[in-house]
Design a protein around this motif. Structure first.
Motif, PDB file in Angstrom:
ATOM      1  N   THR A   1       0.853  -1.186   0.000  1.00 48.78           N
ATOM      2  CA  THR A   1       0.000   0.000   0.000  1.00 48.78           C
ATOM      3  C   THR A   1       0.888   1.234   0.000  1.00 48.78           C
ATOM      4  N   ILE A   2       0.599   2.138  -0.935  1.00 48.56           N
ATOM      5  CA  ILE A   2       1.370   3.368  -1.059  1.00 48.56           C
ATOM      6  C   ILE A   2       0.479   4.550  -0.687  1.00 48.56           C
ATOM      7  N   TYR A   3       0.980   5.371   0.243  1.00 48.58           N
ATOM      8  CA  TYR A   3       0.323   6.617   0.620  1.00 48.58           C
ATOM      9  C   TYR A   3       1.084   7.751  -0.044  1.00 48.58           C
ATOM     10  N   ARG A   4       0.367   8.667  -0.654  1.00 47.21           N
ATOM     11  CA  ARG A   4       1.010   9.752  -1.403  1.00 47.21           C
ATOM     12  C   ARG A   4       1.205  10.981  -0.539  1.00 47.21           C
ATOM     13  N   LYS A   5       2.146  11.801  -0.977  1.00 51.88           N
ATOM     14  CA  LYS A   5       2.314  13.108  -0.347  1.00 51.88           C
ATOM     15  C   LYS A   5       1.135  13.974  -0.747  1.00 51.88           C
ATOM     16  N   GLU A   6       0.774  14.911   0.095  1.00 54.66           N
ATOM     17  CA  GLU A   6      -0.454  15.681  -0.059  1.00 54.66           C
ATOM     18  C   GLU A   6      -0.674  16.328  -1.412  1.00 54.66           C
ATOM     19  N   LYS A   7       0.290  17.007  -1.941  1.00 52.03           N
ATOM     20  CA  LYS A   7       0.062  17.793  -3.154  1.00 52.03           C
ATOM     21  C   LYS A   7       0.324  17.033  -4.440  1.00 52.03           C
TER      22      LYS A   7
END
Length: 88
Positions: A59-65
């Motif tokens: 599972t990959i969580y992205r940086k906000e922008k």
């Protein structure tokens, strides 16, 4: 059979990318490589609870922008090249 499959998943908190690998022995090694892609905040190995899925997923969580679609394209391109080198 495909070496991998990526999916954009929506949860109440944020969108994530799920990567399902046909060879789960590669999960830990890929986790470390994926952490270096621009736009990736966190990479986790999680147990899959859905039916007809592999036992584990990345599972990959992205940086906000960063766009989840752009990140998916980067990850798909990276994995395509990675598995092309392994299979050849």
């Amino acid at each position: 059979m495909l070496a991998f499959r990526t999916e954009i998943r929506n949860s109440p908190r944020e969108q994530t990318l799920k990567i399902y690998l046909s060879d789960t022995s590669l999960v830990v090694g890929l986790k470390n490589l994926l952490e270096n892609i621009k736009g990736v905040r966190i990479v986790e190995v999680q147990e899959s609870f859905s039916r007809n899925r592999e036992a584990e997923n990345v599972t990959i969580y992205r940086k906000e922008k960063h766009s989840i679609n752009a990140l998916k394209e980067k990850v798909d391109t990276f994995l395509g090249i990675y598995f092309e080198k392994i299979i050849v």
